[in-house]
Design a protein around this motif. Sequence first.
Motif, mmCIF file in Angstrom:
data_model
loop_
_atom_site.group_PDB
_atom_site.id
_atom_site.type_symbol
_atom_site.label_atom_id
_atom_site.label_comp_id
_atom_site.label_asym_id
_atom_site.label_seq_id
_atom_site.Cartn_x
_atom_site.Cartn_y
_atom_site.Cartn_z
ATOM 1 N N LEU A 13 -25.757 -0.534 -9.131
ATOM 2 C CA LEU A 13 -26.019 0.167 -7.890
ATOM 3 C C LEU A 13 -25.627 -0.717 -6.713
ATOM 4 O O LEU A 13 -25.833 -1.929 -6.741
ATOM 5 N N VAL A 14 -25.092 -0.100 -5.668
ATOM 6 C CA VAL A 14 -24.765 -0.803 -4.431
ATOM 7 C C VAL A 14 -25.692 -0.266 -3.347
ATOM 8 O O VAL A 14 -25.736 0.943 -3.114
ATOM 9 N N VAL A 15 -26.428 -1.153 -2.700
ATOM 10 C CA VAL A 15 -27.426 -0.738 -1.707
ATOM 11 C C VAL A 15 -26.989 -1.205 -0.328
ATOM 12 O O VAL A 15 -26.173 -2.121 -0.191
ATOM 13 N N PRO A 16 -27.517 -0.589 0.727
ATOM 14 C CA PRO A 16 -27.075 -0.911 2.097
ATOM 15 C C PRO A 16 -27.289 -2.381 2.453
ATOM 16 O O PRO A 16 -28.309 -2.984 2.108
ATOM 17 N N ALA A 17 -26.328 -2.931 3.169
ATOM 18 C CA ALA A 17 -26.390 -4.337 3.559
ATOM 19 C C ALA A 17 -27.573 -4.617 4.470
ATOM 20 O O ALA A 17 -28.159 -5.712 4.422
#
Length: 298
Positions: A13-17
């Motif tokens: 998963l890629v989550v907001p910076a």
Amino acid sequence: SLEQAAAGRRVALVVPAGDVSLFSVALPPANEARLQQLAPFALEEQVSEDLEKLHFAVGARNAASGQVPVAVVARESLVQWQAAASALGLEPRALFAESDLIPSLPGHITVVITREQLLLRHGEGRPVPFPADDPELALTTLLGAGADLSATHVVVHAEPADWPRHEAAFEALRPRLGSLRVQLLAGGLLSLYAQGIGASAPVNLLQGEYRPRGGHEFDWRAWRPAAAALLALLVVHVGGSLFQAHRQRAESARLDAEIERVYSSIFPGQKPGATPRRTLEARMRAVASGGSPQGGIM
């Protein structure tokens, strides 16, 4: 469906910076679990929230600087992301901040334009998020107020739909920069992030209590009963070996006493010495060969 597409694959998963803070800190040599315990104390003065509400994940130590990358995120956010993934039928093996997936380019500043932020990375340094509306402010803040922009080389990554909103601001900077190169991502930001997973050594947030337990993850807790049984068997084996060794020593002592008694009955008043058997055999050979001092037969 997304669940079917993910079947048999490792999911990340890629989550907001903006929800993850990235740091590099000096920590002593230790394993991952110990570094996770040390990281909160090393960053205590750099984070404003209650440490108990934050999760600290560590990455691979930088071979050149010796520092350890640390990603800090709210525990509540982690729980929400894992719950959202579970609702979609996904079991992620990794969870990365999008800022940690920005490619590093030595001697350049990499800029990634997202819908809400500008993510800047100076060489191989840690990425830093900035407001999306002022790229000049982001550059001067990252480099310092007295930085020479004419020696600065910038590479911008953006989706084709987002670039027009920022084009004028970056083009206004072009004459003052050493170079400006723009790459439009036809495959979207995810195509760039996918490259960063293998190239930028990002920090996986799923560590410690949030580490996935299913699939190929090895869980020592499932082996505790077998380990306890093996330990008990080892104790029994060692105990048996010690008892057998004790019996052998006792038997050896008994035989030595018997040898000394027999030797004394043959040679009154004489001690058999350290090797009574060899001494007795030597005396017997001497008698058999006629080498006895008396020359007789015993």
